[in-house]
Write an enzyme that holds these catalytic residues in place. Structure first.
Site, PDB file in Angstrom:
ATOM      1  N   LYS A  76       0.849  -1.205   0.000  1.00 35.38           N
ATOM      2  CA  LYS A  76       0.000   0.000   0.000  1.00 35.38           C
ATOM      3  C   LYS A  76       0.877   1.245   0.000  1.00 35.38           C
ATOM      4  O   LYS A  76       2.079   1.171   0.328  1.00 35.38           O
ATOM      5  CB  LYS A  76      -0.908  -0.026   1.227  1.00 35.38           C
ATOM      6  CG  LYS A  76      -0.166  -0.005   2.558  1.00 35.38           C
ATOM      7  CD  LYS A  76      -1.100  -0.241   3.738  1.00 35.38           C
ATOM      8  CE  LYS A  76      -0.327  -0.287   5.043  1.00 35.38           C
ATOM      9  NZ  LYS A  76      -1.169  -0.705   6.179  1.00 35.38           N
ATOM     10  N   ARG A  86     -10.828  -0.379  14.414  1.00 32.24           N
ATOM     11  CA  ARG A  86     -10.761   0.372  13.159  1.00 32.24           C
ATOM     12  C   ARG A  86     -11.818  -0.161  12.200  1.00 32.24           C
ATOM     13  O   ARG A  86     -12.826   0.478  11.977  1.00 32.24           O
ATOM     14  CB  ARG A  86      -9.340   0.256  12.589  1.00 32.24           C
ATOM     15  CG  ARG A  86      -9.034   1.193  11.460  1.00 32.24           C
ATOM     16  CD  ARG A  86      -7.542   1.271  11.154  1.00 32.24           C
ATOM     17  NE  ARG A  86      -6.967   0.024  10.658  1.00 32.24           N
ATOM     18  CZ  ARG A  86      -5.684  -0.115  10.297  1.00 32.24           C
ATOM     19  NH1 ARG A  86      -4.856   0.919  10.395  1.00 32.24           N
ATOM     20  NH2 ARG A  86      -5.228  -1.263   9.864  1.00 32.24           N
ATOM     21  N   HIS A 126      -6.505  -7.534  12.784  1.00 33.55           N
ATOM     22  CA  HIS A 126      -5.275  -6.729  12.835  1.00 33.55           C
ATOM     23  C   HIS A 126      -4.934  -6.421  14.296  1.00 33.55           C
ATOM     24  O   HIS A 126      -5.811  -6.063  15.065  1.00 33.55           O
ATOM     25  CB  HIS A 126      -5.490  -5.429  12.055  1.00 33.55           C
ATOM     26  CG  HIS A 126      -4.235  -4.666  11.765  1.00 33.55           C
ATOM     27  ND1 HIS A 126      -3.116  -5.252  11.200  1.00 33.55           N
ATOM     28  CD2 HIS A 126      -3.910  -3.360  11.947  1.00 33.55           C
ATOM     29  CE1 HIS A 126      -2.177  -4.326  11.057  1.00 33.55           C
ATOM     30  NE2 HIS A 126      -2.623  -3.178  11.493  1.00 33.55           N
ATOM     31  N   ARG A 150       0.871 -10.802   6.871  1.00 34.41           N
ATOM     32  CA  ARG A 150       0.908  -9.581   6.057  1.00 34.41           C
ATOM     33  C   ARG A 150       2.181  -8.824   6.421  1.00 34.41           C
ATOM     34  O   ARG A 150       2.302  -8.242   7.480  1.00 34.41           O
ATOM     35  CB  ARG A 150      -0.344  -8.727   6.336  1.00 34.41           C
ATOM     36  CG  ARG A 150      -1.644  -9.482   6.101  1.00 34.41           C
ATOM     37  CD  ARG A 150      -2.867  -8.591   6.254  1.00 34.41           C
ATOM     38  NE  ARG A 150      -2.979  -7.962   7.559  1.00 34.41           N
ATOM     39  CZ  ARG A 150      -3.556  -8.511   8.634  1.00 34.41           C
ATOM     40  NH1 ARG A 150      -4.101  -9.718   8.542  1.00 34.41           N
ATOM     41  NH2 ARG A 150      -3.598  -7.864   9.772  1.00 34.41           N
ATOM     42  N   TYR A 190      15.351  32.098   4.197  1.00 34.21           N
ATOM     43  CA  TYR A 190      14.226  32.911   4.671  1.00 34.21           C
ATOM     44  C   TYR A 190      14.341  33.218   6.161  1.00 34.21           C
ATOM     45  O   TYR A 190      14.661  32.320   6.957  1.00 34.21           O
ATOM     46  CB  TYR A 190      12.902  32.174   4.439  1.00 34.21           C
ATOM     47  CG  TYR A 190      12.548  32.005   2.989  1.00 34.21           C
ATOM     48  CD1 TYR A 190      12.283  33.107   2.187  1.00 34.21           C
ATOM     49  CD2 TYR A 190      12.437  30.731   2.426  1.00 34.21           C
ATOM     50  CE1 TYR A 190      11.933  32.944   0.847  1.00 34.21           C
ATOM     51  CE2 TYR A 190      12.089  30.560   1.103  1.00 34.21           C
ATOM     52  CZ  TYR A 190      11.842  31.673   0.310  1.00 34.21           C
ATOM     53  OH  TYR A 190      11.488  31.507  -0.995  1.00 34.21           O
ATOM     54  N   CYS A 243      13.715  25.369   2.235  1.00 37.18           N
ATOM     55  CA  CYS A 243      12.790  25.997   1.287  1.00 37.18           C
ATOM     56  C   CYS A 243      11.977  24.909   0.588  1.00 37.18           C
ATOM     57  O   CYS A 243      12.141  23.725   0.856  1.00 37.18           O
ATOM     58  CB  CYS A 243      13.574  26.800   0.248  1.00 37.18           C
ATOM     59  SG  CYS A 243      14.779  27.929   0.970  1.00 37.18           S
ATOM     60  N   ASP A 275      12.202  23.934  -2.483  1.00 36.42           N
ATOM     61  CA  ASP A 275      12.960  23.149  -3.459  1.00 36.42           C
ATOM     62  C   ASP A 275      14.439  22.995  -3.133  1.00 36.42           C
ATOM     63  O   ASP A 275      15.158  22.320  -3.865  1.00 36.42           O
ATOM     64  CB  ASP A 275      12.866  23.827  -4.840  1.00 36.42           C
ATOM     65  CG  ASP A 275      11.476  24.335  -5.110  1.00 36.42           C
ATOM     66  OD1 ASP A 275      10.569  23.498  -5.182  1.00 36.42           O
ATOM     67  OD2 ASP A 275      11.293  25.560  -5.210  1.00 36.42           O
TER      68      ASP A 275
HETATM   69  C1  LIG Z   1      -0.445  -1.714   6.847  1.00 37.18           C
HETATM   70  C2  LIG Z   1      -1.050  -2.975   7.308  1.00 37.18           C
HETATM   71  C3  LIG Z   1      -0.243  -4.110   7.529  1.00 37.18           C
HETATM   72  C4  LIG Z   1       1.264  -4.064   7.485  1.00 37.18           C
HETATM   73  O1  LIG Z   1       1.753  -3.711   8.744  1.00 37.18           O
HETATM   74  P1  LIG Z   1       3.340  -3.630   9.024  1.00 37.18           P
HETATM   75  O2  LIG Z   1       3.427  -3.215  10.435  1.00 37.18           O
HETATM   76  O3  LIG Z   1       3.855  -2.591   8.086  1.00 37.18           O
HETATM   77  O4  LIG Z   1       3.882  -4.959   8.739  1.00 37.18           O
HETATM   78  C5  LIG Z   1      -0.871  -5.292   7.841  1.00 37.18           C
HETATM   79  N1  LIG Z   1      -2.223  -5.362   7.956  1.00 37.18           N
HETATM   80  C6  LIG Z   1      -3.020  -4.299   7.778  1.00 37.18           C
HETATM   81  C7  LIG Z   1      -4.486  -4.450   7.914  1.00 37.18           C
HETATM   82  C8  LIG Z   1      -2.468  -3.068   7.452  1.00 37.18           C
HETATM   83  O5  LIG Z   1      -3.259  -2.008   7.290  1.00 37.18           O
END
Ligand SMILES: *Cc1c(COP(=O)(O)O)cnc(C)c1O
Length: 385
Positions: A41, A136, A165, A221, A267, A313, A315
């Site tokens: 992602k 979430r 998660h 994941r 600046y 700045c 750039d």
């Molecule tokens: C981003 C995400 C991950 C990856 O997590 P890491 O800590 O980067 O390994 C896994 N599961 C879900 C649902 C996520 O949103």
């Protein structure tokens, strides 16, 4: 490849070999047969989605996971054939695109399923999301899960997986993590009564995967640690597997001059030379993601730390030099030069944030250069493609 593909002197280097090495390290500790979703992602955490996806797939990961449908479509349209899971919300009226592109979506609302049904022509593959404590996305009770599964009992839907998660897998204290695990098991018991075919069950991000590889279900994941970064200082200290950072950021001096004592820089004249001194200009600024908070931090030139002086700045920014260096001298903002290294973690500390945020914030203006075995294998310029 003689064409430079970009015309500026600032670039990100992504070491694809490191990405592959990090996946190999995870595979070494995971029990045989476990699947890996490479989490790509947010443009692969700023590293470049297609390039990282291809490297990860060549290392034998099972599939890819992204946050939004657009990210999945981009990967599919680039010719990637592997399973792609969208872990976040997709509007129910957009499911036909997912079916057409063979993209797996995430579901957790009965009403969503009802609405989506009207837009399904064919079969939509889904992973069910359960909320075991992250707060979430996901169904929160067994009853909610049962209602969702009943709604999904339709030829238009194929339940391919179920996941949750963790909120604290990167922390020392395991109490909350264990609670979430237990709750997930309760959900899985409910699932068994409704779904006869095998599902891909997954719960673990990088932290859980590398710390507790023997507790994994069917898949993990793998996000931040695929890029060679530890999910937290705690895990970094614990160091369950050795990781190689893939991301570095470089530029070049494009102007060098001597300031006289009393002359100022940038600046607001926040920096004034206290003696005659050499100052270089680096063509990278906050529009590239090198934000103003980096004033006062350091960059590497010839393996030595040099201070960023004056305001950054849009750039460009200026550095105080210990010498008159040539125009074109390499400047490293993140990464290694000789014996000295500025890590993503150090840069994150400077911004009082986590390492995840750093590669993500280096913007589309900075081209990405891909290396393997110290050879450039490809380049990507987001502006000219
Ligand atoms: C981003 C995400 C991950 C990856 O997590 P890491 O800590 O980067 O390994 C896994 N599961 C879900 C649902 C996520 O949103």
């Amino acid at each position: 490849m003689s064409s430079p593909y970009f015309y500026r002197d600032s670039w990100v280097e992504v070491d694809l070999q490191s990405i592959k090495r990090n996946i190999e390290q995870l595979k070494r500790i995971l029990p045989n047969g476990k699947k890996i979703f490479a989490v790509v992602k947010a443009n692969a955490y700023g590293h470049g989605d297609i390039q990282v996806a291809e490297a990860a797939l060549s290392s034998g990961v099972y599939g890819l996971a992204v946050a939004i449908l657009d990210e999945a479509i981009k990967l599919r349209d680039a010719g990637i054939k592997a399973p792609i899971l969208v872990m976040g919300w997709v509007r129910p009226e957009d499911v036909s695109v997912a079916i057409e592109k063979n993209i797996i979506l995430t579901t957790f609302q009965k009403e969503w399923v009802k609405t989506a049904k009207q837009y399904v022509n064919g079969t939509l593959s889904l992973h069910v999301k359960v909320d075991t404590g992250m707060g979430r996305l996901g169904v929160r009770s067994k009853n909610e899960l049962e209602e969702l599964l009943m709604e999904l009992n339709d030829k238009k839907f194929h339940i391919d997986g179920i996941f949750t998660h963790f909120a604290t897998a990167d922390e020392d204290n395991m109490t909350y993590y264990d609670k979430q695990k237990e709750k997930f098991n309760e959900f899985l018991n409910v699932l068994e009564q409704y779904v006869a075919h095998p599902l891909i069950v997954h719960s673990s991000n990088s932290a859980a995967s590398i710390r507790f590889p023997n507790q994994m279900q069917d898949a993990v994941r793998f996000g931040i640690s695929m890029y060679g970064l530890y999910p937290s200082p705690y895990v970094k200290e614990e160091k369950p597997i050795p990781l190689s950072p893939a991301f570095s950021l470089h530029s070049k001096l494009i102007h060098v001059k001597k300031l006289s004592k009393g002359e100022s820089v940038s600046y607001g004249c926040t920096y004034t030379a206290s003696e005659d001194e050499w100052v270089g200009t680096v063509p990278l600024g906050y529009a590239d993601g090198w934000v103003r908070k980096f004033q006062g931090s350091t960059v590497l030139i010839h393996g030595k730390r040099m201070a960023i002086i004056g305001r950054i700045c849009m750039d460009q920014f200026m550095v105080k030099l210990d010498n008159a260096y040539d125009i074109g001298t390499k400047v490293t903002l993140i990464g290694r030069q000789e014996e000295e290294e500025i890590s993503v973690d150090e840069v994150a500390d400077r911004l009082e944030t986590i390492n995840y945020e750093i590669p993500c914030q280096i913007s589309y203006r900075v081209p990405r250069v891909y290396k393997e075995n110290d050879q450039v294998v490809s380049r990507h310029n987001y502006l000219l493609c």
